[in-house]
Design an enzyme around this catalytic site. Structure first.
Site, PDB file in Angstrom:
ATOM      1  N   ASP A  47     -19.027 -16.004 -11.483  1.00  0.00           N
ATOM      2  CA  ASP A  47     -19.056 -14.431 -11.733  1.00  0.00           C
ATOM      3  C   ASP A  47     -19.306 -13.790 -10.165  1.00  0.00           C
ATOM      4  O   ASP A  47     -20.493 -14.115  -9.865  1.00  0.00           O
ATOM      5  CB  ASP A  47     -19.685 -13.941 -12.891  1.00  0.00           C
ATOM      6  CG  ASP A  47     -19.175 -12.381 -12.901  1.00  0.00           C
ATOM      7  OD1 ASP A  47     -18.534 -11.837 -11.858  1.00  0.00           O
ATOM      8  OD2 ASP A  47     -19.360 -11.584 -14.017  1.00  0.00           O
ATOM      9  N   GLY A  76     -11.883  -9.041  -9.247  1.00  0.00           N
ATOM     10  CA  GLY A  76     -12.082  -7.523  -9.866  1.00  0.00           C
ATOM     11  C   GLY A  76     -10.738  -7.101 -10.762  1.00  0.00           C
ATOM     12  O   GLY A  76      -9.872  -7.587 -10.881  1.00  0.00           O
ATOM     13  N   SER A 114      -7.439  -1.032  -2.420  1.00  0.00           N
ATOM     14  CA  SER A 114      -6.490  -0.554  -3.320  1.00  0.00           C
ATOM     15  C   SER A 114      -6.040   0.785  -2.795  1.00  0.00           C
ATOM     16  O   SER A 114      -6.717   1.599  -2.286  1.00  0.00           O
ATOM     17  CB  SER A 114      -6.770  -0.391  -4.659  1.00  0.00           C
ATOM     18  OG  SER A 114      -5.656   0.175  -5.367  1.00  0.00           O
ATOM     19  N   ASN A 115      -4.697   1.051  -2.969  1.00  0.00           N
ATOM     20  CA  ASN A 115      -4.249   2.354  -2.596  1.00  0.00           C
ATOM     21  C   ASN A 115      -4.856   3.578  -3.450  1.00  0.00           C
ATOM     22  O   ASN A 115      -4.951   4.803  -2.928  1.00  0.00           O
ATOM     23  CB  ASN A 115      -2.764   2.456  -2.906  1.00  0.00           C
ATOM     24  CG  ASN A 115      -2.289   2.348  -4.370  1.00  0.00           C
ATOM     25  OD1 ASN A 115      -2.217   3.569  -4.953  1.00  0.00           O
ATOM     26  ND2 ASN A 115      -2.090   1.288  -4.857  1.00  0.00           N
ATOM     27  N   HIS A 116      -5.575   3.048  -4.596  1.00  0.00           N
ATOM     28  CA  HIS A 116      -6.271   3.988  -5.358  1.00  0.00           C
ATOM     29  C   HIS A 116      -7.753   4.504  -4.821  1.00  0.00           C
ATOM     30  O   HIS A 116      -8.080   5.441  -5.278  1.00  0.00           O
ATOM     31  CB  HIS A 116      -6.536   3.479  -6.675  1.00  0.00           C
ATOM     32  CG  HIS A 116      -5.004   3.232  -7.331  1.00  0.00           C
ATOM     33  ND1 HIS A 116      -4.329   4.179  -7.790  1.00  0.00           N
ATOM     34  CD2 HIS A 116      -4.258   2.046  -7.648  1.00  0.00           C
ATOM     35  CE1 HIS A 116      -2.969   3.503  -8.468  1.00  0.00           C
ATOM     36  NE2 HIS A 116      -3.210   2.368  -8.107  1.00  0.00           N
ATOM     37  N   TYR A 141     -11.920   3.254 -11.108  1.00  0.00           N
ATOM     38  CA  TYR A 141     -11.451   2.202 -10.255  1.00  0.00           C
ATOM     39  C   TYR A 141     -11.338   2.342  -8.563  1.00  0.00           C
ATOM     40  O   TYR A 141     -11.884   1.635  -7.918  1.00  0.00           O
ATOM     41  CB  TYR A 141     -10.012   1.813 -10.668  1.00  0.00           C
ATOM     42  CG  TYR A 141      -9.338   0.853 -10.018  1.00  0.00           C
ATOM     43  CD1 TYR A 141      -9.758  -0.577  -9.714  1.00  0.00           C
ATOM     44  CD2 TYR A 141      -7.908   0.833  -9.508  1.00  0.00           C
ATOM     45  CE1 TYR A 141      -8.943  -1.528  -8.899  1.00  0.00           C
ATOM     46  CE2 TYR A 141      -7.167   0.143  -8.799  1.00  0.00           C
ATOM     47  CZ  TYR A 141      -7.662  -1.185  -8.708  1.00  0.00           C
ATOM     48  OH  TYR A 141      -6.930  -2.280  -8.082  1.00  0.00           O
ATOM     49  N   LYS A 145     -13.521   0.920  -5.410  1.00  0.00           N
ATOM     50  CA  LYS A 145     -12.760   0.524  -4.056  1.00  0.00           C
ATOM     51  C   LYS A 145     -13.323   1.155  -2.856  1.00  0.00           C
ATOM     52  O   LYS A 145     -13.651   0.423  -2.107  1.00  0.00           O
ATOM     53  CB  LYS A 145     -11.125   0.490  -4.339  1.00  0.00           C
ATOM     54  CG  LYS A 145     -10.529  -0.461  -5.282  1.00  0.00           C
ATOM     55  CD  LYS A 145     -10.751  -1.892  -4.913  1.00  0.00           C
ATOM     56  CE  LYS A 145     -10.095  -2.830  -5.796  1.00  0.00           C
ATOM     57  NZ  LYS A 145     -10.305  -4.074  -5.472  1.00  0.00           N
ATOM     58  N   SER A 170       1.862  -1.908  -4.630  1.00  0.00           N
ATOM     59  CA  SER A 170       2.151  -2.487  -6.048  1.00  0.00           C
ATOM     60  C   SER A 170       2.941  -4.048  -5.486  1.00  0.00           C
ATOM     61  O   SER A 170       3.873  -3.984  -5.326  1.00  0.00           O
ATOM     62  CB  SER A 170       3.299  -1.596  -6.388  1.00  0.00           C
ATOM     63  OG  SER A 170       3.059  -0.211  -6.533  1.00  0.00           O
ATOM     64  N   ARG A 179       8.665   4.873  -8.053  1.00  0.00           N
ATOM     65  CA  ARG A 179       7.360   4.816  -6.978  1.00  0.00           C
ATOM     66  C   ARG A 179       7.203   3.623  -6.195  1.00  0.00           C
ATOM     67  O   ARG A 179       6.957   3.655  -4.865  1.00  0.00           O
ATOM     68  CB  ARG A 179       6.173   5.134  -7.752  1.00  0.00           C
ATOM     69  CG  ARG A 179       4.911   4.943  -7.007  1.00  0.00           C
ATOM     70  CD  ARG A 179       3.557   5.337  -7.695  1.00  0.00           C
ATOM     71  NE  ARG A 179       2.489   4.978  -6.984  1.00  0.00           N
ATOM     72  CZ  ARG A 179       1.704   3.940  -7.069  1.00  0.00           C
ATOM     73  NH1 ARG A 179       1.962   3.004  -7.888  1.00  0.00           N
ATOM     74  NH2 ARG A 179       0.510   3.576  -6.449  1.00  0.00           N
TER      75      ARG A 179
END
Ligand code: 15L
Length: 272
Positions: A47, A76, A114-116, A141, A145, A170, A179
């Site tokens: 891990d 992740g 990530s785009n997030h 989330y 990031k 994506s 999208r």
């Protein structure tokens, strides 16, 4: 380059391990689960949130005379979770890898960002969303990031580690929504992107958007191109297969698409 790929058993990991191998890298895998059937790679099970387990992987490679030269960190949970779980999954894992890298003189980490991390950024009236946008997560989330990118930046400044965060859109074999006609990252472009980020000369701390050369893209690709990432695929090829839906309007109004909706509003901490 001898590259440790974390999360090697995951959907991106399975594509990237093969792709980097095809491009001449020597891939060493790390995942919480054993190697899936048919995968023949040096494989460590552990891990990434466990600093001792991570350090043991670097030490084992060094003692075998096969020291690691770079890390591609994909491990992740790829979706929303509580704040502590998100920080453990994205931020703590990144920190554990960076500590082991400093100890073993490994100079480069390429991160599956990530785009997030900027998901709450609205679509600009014109022009593209830059990598210089302020951190604007859409979920816990995304917070995990953003915090992982902050740790990468800290270790780049403190220890001179080259740290590239690829804010993936994506990823998939093909786009599946309106999208994603903007945000899709093809399998082949994903490999191109990680290869470029691994081999770009002295990037320092850098961020790029991990999407294909989509006709409808509105996230700036120049930062990736500056590192040698030249995407080749275009989601538009699949546009005739995508049916429009009522959710498309909100999903295409913010970087993070569906993650900005109330469906994701929840307390940061789980209570018993
Ligand atoms: C991501 O970062 C997620 O891991 C994935 O589940 C998708 O939500 C993707 O972004 C996306 O924005 O399409």
């Amino acid at each position: 380059m001898r590259v440790l790929v974390t999360g090697a058993a995951g959907s991106i990991g399975q594509v990237v391990t093969v792709g980097l191998g095809d491009r001449g890298h020597e891939v060493v895998a790390l995942d919480r689960v054993p190697a899936p059937d048919g995968i023949d790679l040096p494989w460590h099970t552990g891990d990434c949130a466990d600093a001792d387990a991570v350090a043991a992987v670097f030490a084992a490679q060094a003692s075998e005379g096969r020291p690691l030269e770079a890390v591609v960190h994909l491990a992740g949970h790829p979706g929303e979770a509580s704040l502590p779980d998100s920080l453990a999954s994205h931020t703590v894992t990144t920190a554990a890898l960076l500590d082991a890298m400093v100890e073993h003189g490994v100079r480069r980490l390429v991160y599956a960002g990530s785009n997030h991390a900027v998901g709450r950024t609205p679509r600009p009236r014109d022009g593209d969303v830059s990598v210089d946008e302020r951190p604007r997560p859409d979920t816990f989330y995304g917070v995990g990031k953003v915090a992982a990118e902050a740790v990468l930046s800290l270790y780049a400044d403190r220890y001179g580690i080259d740290a590239v965060s690829c804010r993936i859109g994506s990823f998939g074999p093909e786009p599946t929504s309106v999208r994603q006609l903007s945000t899709w990252l093809s399998h082949d472009d994903c490999v191109r992107m990680f290869d470029a980020a691994l081999t770009a000369p002295a990037p320092g701390y850098a961020v790029l958007y991990g999407i294909s050369r989509n006709t409808r893209a509105w996230w700036d690709l120049d930062a990736g191109r500056a590192l040698g990432y030249e995407p080749q695929d275009d989601a538009e090829t699949f546009s005739s297969r995508i049916a429009s839906r009522p959710e498309d309007e909100v999903e295409t109004s913010f970087v993070g698409g569906p993650f900005v909706t109330e469906e994701f509003f929840r307390p940061a901490l789980d209570r018993s």
